[in-house]
Design a protein around this motif. Structure first.
Motif, PDB file in Angstrom:
ATOM      1  N   GLU A   6      33.174   4.354 -29.513  1.00 47.92           N
ATOM      2  CA  GLU A   6      34.533   4.114 -29.038  1.00 47.92           C
ATOM      3  C   GLU A   6      35.560   4.812 -29.933  1.00 47.92           C
ATOM      4  O   GLU A   6      35.301   5.052 -31.119  1.00 47.92           O
ATOM      5  CB  GLU A   6      34.855   2.608 -29.060  1.00 47.92           C
ATOM      6  CG  GLU A   6      33.895   1.735 -28.311  1.00 47.92           C
ATOM      7  CD  GLU A   6      32.784   1.187 -29.199  1.00 47.92           C
ATOM      8  OE1 GLU A   6      32.146   0.200 -28.787  1.00 47.92           O
ATOM      9  OE2 GLU A   6      32.552   1.734 -30.300  1.00 47.92           O
ATOM     10  N   CYS A  22      35.423   6.279 -24.711  1.00 41.34           N
ATOM     11  CA  CYS A  22      34.048   6.013 -25.126  1.00 41.34           C
ATOM     12  C   CYS A  22      33.160   7.170 -24.693  1.00 41.34           C
ATOM     13  O   CYS A  22      33.267   7.679 -23.574  1.00 41.34           O
ATOM     14  CB  CYS A  22      33.552   4.714 -24.491  1.00 41.34           C
ATOM     15  SG  CYS A  22      31.784   4.398 -24.672  1.00 41.34           S
ATOM     16  N   TRP A  33      33.999  -2.454 -20.688  1.00 41.17           N
ATOM     17  CA  TRP A  33      34.683  -2.776 -21.943  1.00 41.17           C
ATOM     18  C   TRP A  33      34.617  -4.279 -22.161  1.00 41.17           C
ATOM     19  O   TRP A  33      34.882  -5.068 -21.259  1.00 41.17           O
ATOM     20  CB  TRP A  33      36.135  -2.322 -21.898  1.00 41.17           C
ATOM     21  CG  TRP A  33      36.293  -0.839 -21.923  1.00 41.17           C
ATOM     22  CD1 TRP A  33      36.474  -0.013 -20.853  1.00 41.17           C
ATOM     23  CD2 TRP A  33      36.265   0.004 -23.072  1.00 41.17           C
ATOM     24  NE1 TRP A  33      36.559   1.295 -21.270  1.00 41.17           N
ATOM     25  CE2 TRP A  33      36.436   1.327 -22.629  1.00 41.17           C
ATOM     26  CE3 TRP A  33      36.121  -0.226 -24.439  1.00 41.17           C
ATOM     27  CZ2 TRP A  33      36.457   2.420 -23.505  1.00 41.17           C
ATOM     28  CZ3 TRP A  33      36.146   0.859 -25.311  1.00 41.17           C
ATOM     29  CH2 TRP A  33      36.319   2.166 -24.845  1.00 41.17           C
ATOM     30  N   CYS A  92      32.652  -0.687 -26.139  1.00 43.18           N
ATOM     31  CA  CYS A  92      32.182   0.034 -24.961  1.00 43.18           C
ATOM     32  C   CYS A  92      30.727  -0.361 -24.729  1.00 43.18           C
ATOM     33  O   CYS A  92      29.916  -0.324 -25.664  1.00 43.18           O
ATOM     34  CB  CYS A  92      32.299   1.534 -25.200  1.00 43.18           C
ATOM     35  SG  CYS A  92      31.592   2.555 -23.881  1.00 43.18           S
TER      36      CYS A  92
END
Length: 124
Positions: A6, A22, A33, A92
């Motif tokens: 990320e 990401c 997320w 992520c």
């Protein structure tokens, strides 16, 4: 396995915006997320499948937008009108299963893998 990476976290005042990015590797039918506030549990923020169908937590609907580039294996989260309660570490996440993207929003720890996280701080 190679974990997602990320970027884009930072500090912003309430009402401001941030964009998270990401980079993932491998086959990921569902990406998303997650976030975790200090002392809190990890929660799903948004997920998206390879067809581009998004799912959002109620707390972020209308303010956050998730998108992905399947060919580049990248994921972004545009966060607008940020609130102090949006503060936390954002992760992520990626999963090989295509048909449980909405489920993974509510059971985020079921994702196959997630990155180290990026910190978002929203001040009032």
């Amino acid at each position: 396995q190679v974990l997602p990476v990320e970027s884009g976290g930072g500090s912003v005042e309430a009402g401001g915006s941030l964009k998270l990015s990401c980079q993932a590797s491998g086959i990921n039918f569902c990406m998303g997320w997650l976030r975790q506030a200090p002392g809190g549990e990890r929660e799903g923020v948004a997920t998206i499948n390879t067809g581009g169908v998004p799912h959002y937590a109620d707390s972020v609907k209308g303010r956050f937008t998730i998108s992905r580039d399947v060919d580049k294996n990248t994921l972004t989260l545009q966060m607008n009108n940020l609130k102090p309660e949006d503060s936390g570490t954002y992760y992520c996440a990626a999963d090989r299963s295509e048909y449980r993207c909405s489920y993974l929003l509510t059971v985020p720890d079921a994702f196959d893998k997630w990155g180290q996280g990026t910190l978002v701080t929203v001040s009032s």
